[in-house]
Write a protein that holds these residues in place. Sequence first.
Motif, PDB file in Angstrom:
ATOM      1  N   GLN A  74      -4.348  65.424  14.846  1.00 47.84           N
ATOM      2  CA  GLN A  74      -4.958  64.264  14.198  1.00 47.84           C
ATOM      3  C   GLN A  74      -5.181  64.518  12.714  1.00 47.84           C
ATOM      4  N   ALA A  75      -5.532  65.755  12.365  1.00 50.36           N
ATOM      5  CA  ALA A  75      -5.693  66.082  10.945  1.00 50.36           C
ATOM      6  C   ALA A  75      -4.371  65.875  10.216  1.00 50.36           C
ATOM      7  N   GLN A  77      -1.902  63.872  11.105  1.00 47.64           N
ATOM      8  CA  GLN A  77      -1.601  62.441  11.031  1.00 47.64           C
ATOM      9  C   GLN A  77      -2.442  61.749   9.957  1.00 47.64           C
ATOM     10  N   ALA A  78      -3.707  62.179   9.865  1.00 44.97           N
ATOM     11  CA  ALA A  78      -4.593  61.594   8.855  1.00 44.97           C
ATOM     12  C   ALA A  78      -4.064  61.880   7.451  1.00 44.97           C
ATOM     13  N   MET A  79      -3.580  63.101   7.248  1.00 47.30           N
ATOM     14  CA  MET A  79      -3.015  63.453   5.940  1.00 47.30           C
ATOM     15  C   MET A  79      -1.795  62.598   5.640  1.00 47.30           C
ATOM     16  N   GLU A  80      -0.933  62.430   6.641  1.00 43.42           N
ATOM     17  CA  GLU A  80       0.281  61.619   6.446  1.00 43.42           C
ATOM     18  C   GLU A  80      -0.078  60.200   6.059  1.00 43.42           C
ATOM     19  N   ALA A  81      -1.176  59.721   6.620  1.00 44.51           N
ATOM     20  CA  ALA A  81      -1.611  58.361   6.321  1.00 44.51           C
ATOM     21  C   ALA A  81      -2.422  58.306   5.021  1.00 44.51           C
ATOM     22  N   GLY A  82      -2.480  59.437   4.307  1.00 42.62           N
ATOM     23  CA  GLY A  82      -3.195  59.474   3.036  1.00 42.62           C
ATOM     24  C   GLY A  82      -4.701  59.495   3.180  1.00 42.62           C
ATOM     25  N   ARG A  83      -5.204  59.876   4.354  1.00 40.07           N
ATOM     26  CA  ARG A  83      -6.663  59.904   4.553  1.00 40.07           C
ATOM     27  C   ARG A  83      -7.175  61.344   4.589  1.00 40.07           C
ATOM     28  N   GLU A  84      -7.279  61.937   3.418  1.00 37.79           N
ATOM     29  CA  GLU A  84      -7.725  63.319   3.360  1.00 37.79           C
ATOM     30  C   GLU A  84      -9.155  63.472   3.904  1.00 37.79           C
ATOM     31  N   LEU A 210      -9.525  58.024  13.721  1.00 30.39           N
ATOM     32  CA  LEU A 210      -8.429  58.942  14.026  1.00 30.39           C
ATOM     33  C   LEU A 210      -7.533  58.348  15.105  1.00 30.39           C
ATOM     34  N   GLU A 211      -8.162  57.722  16.076  1.00 33.16           N
ATOM     35  CA  GLU A 211      -7.375  57.111  17.142  1.00 33.16           C
ATOM     36  C   GLU A 211      -6.524  55.978  16.594  1.00 33.16           C
ATOM     37  N   ALA A 212      -7.122  55.204  15.684  1.00 37.06           N
ATOM     38  CA  ALA A 212      -6.401  54.092  15.098  1.00 37.06           C
ATOM     39  C   ALA A 212      -5.163  54.608  14.365  1.00 37.06           C
ATOM     40  N   ILE A 213      -5.348  55.682  13.604  1.00 36.34           N
ATOM     41  CA  ILE A 213      -4.207  56.259  12.885  1.00 36.34           C
ATOM     42  C   ILE A 213      -3.149  56.725  13.877  1.00 36.34           C
ATOM     43  N   GLN A 217       0.484  55.088  14.250  1.00 37.12           N
ATOM     44  CA  GLN A 217       1.653  55.938  14.083  1.00 37.12           C
ATOM     45  C   GLN A 217       2.588  55.797  15.283  1.00 37.12           C
ATOM     46  N   SER A 218       2.014  55.734  16.491  1.00 35.52           N
ATOM     47  CA  SER A 218       2.838  55.610  17.688  1.00 35.52           C
ATOM     48  C   SER A 218       3.578  54.279  17.676  1.00 35.52           C
ATOM     49  N   VAL A 219       2.883  53.222  17.250  1.00 35.77           N
ATOM     50  CA  VAL A 219       3.520  51.898  17.197  1.00 35.77           C
ATOM     51  C   VAL A 219       4.703  51.941  16.238  1.00 35.77           C
ATOM     52  N   GLU A 220       4.460  52.544  15.054  1.00 35.23           N
ATOM     53  CA  GLU A 220       5.540  52.650  14.068  1.00 35.23           C
ATOM     54  C   GLU A 220       6.734  53.414  14.637  1.00 35.23           C
ATOM     55  N   ASP A 221       6.427  54.519  15.288  1.00 36.14           N
ATOM     56  CA  ASP A 221       7.486  55.353  15.857  1.00 36.14           C
ATOM     57  C   ASP A 221       8.285  54.566  16.884  1.00 36.14           C
ATOM     58  N   GLU A 222       7.572  53.842  17.733  1.00 42.63           N
ATOM     59  CA  GLU A 222       8.277  53.087  18.783  1.00 42.63           C
ATOM     60  C   GLU A 222       9.117  51.981  18.192  1.00 42.63           C
TER      61      GLU A 222
END
Lengths: 241, 92
Positions: A74-75, A77-84, A210-213, A217-222
């Motif tokens: 999750q950390a 994924q959060a970084m990838e989403a720009g949420r340091e 974190l769950e939302a991210i 991310q899963s939605v985007e991937d799918e």
Amino acid sequence: MGMLSRMSTIVKSKMNRILDSAENPNETLDFAYEKQLEMLRGVKRGVVEMVAAKRRIQQQATSLQANVTRLSEQAGQAMEAGREDLARLALQRKQVAVIELQGLDEQIAGMEMEQEKLTAAEQRLQAKVTAFRTKKEIIKAQYTAAQAQVRIGSALSGLSEEMGDISLAVERAETKTANLRSRAGAIDELSQLGVLNDFSGSQDPLSKELEAITSAQSVEDELAALKSALPSAERKQLPGA
Amino acid sequence: MIIRITTEGQFNLPGSFVDELNEIDNELVEAVEAADRSSYDRLLKKMLDLVREKGSPLPIDEIVESDLILPESDLTLEEAQVLFVGEGLLPG
């Protein structure tokens, strides 16, 4: 006074309290036998309690380990989403879990050793109880009270020593079980406070974000997977359809 | 002589080893006093190994009193120190 004599004194002080009433030999024999059975039950109970405490802490260790893994992901994924900020919170929680995990394996291994010792002690006592029962009936049948008193003397002190030994082992195991329980309790408390949450199903704001991210991310991937699976012709028609 | 190692069982050790046992015992007490962990671990093991190797285990259903009782192998230095509290060896 050396270690040898000190240990002897300690074991013997235990056994005196276990078997100090010796008025009538027949009564003493039966009393001693009752005490042995009682002690045997105590040892069995000690093993059961220890196994329960160990199982609980093992389950906690497994879920802590899963949390550590999940929080790392999750950390990321959060970084990838720009949420340091979120990544930092996830890593802080991971650190708490890592610290709780440390020493847990060692504690579990220690319990296993204690359990083995107690189980061996139980078997030893069982064998002695059986031997004693036979001896007791023979003495009762063949000797007068005065003779019996002499006969049982050595068997009784040998037996008392065994029981002193075992009661020390049980006490030690109980202390370790209690330590393990309080550790398990501390971990539960951290979980309840939300510091060591299992994120699936927890309701605090960080978990939700974190769950939302994660799910975004899963939605985007799918979606990406679906897109790439479409034939190129259909893909062109999509915007107008 | 009959020697018990707590939680482990009883052994019959030839009397000729008593001096050696006493010697290790004295060193062990010094190690506990000095809180010397490595010596303590080494000496406790040495003591128990002497009994295990030179003695023969008593049958499990034999019921006799021991002449000496030794602590179990995983007795920690801290636990050993507690044993001696009130014994004059260490301040309680």
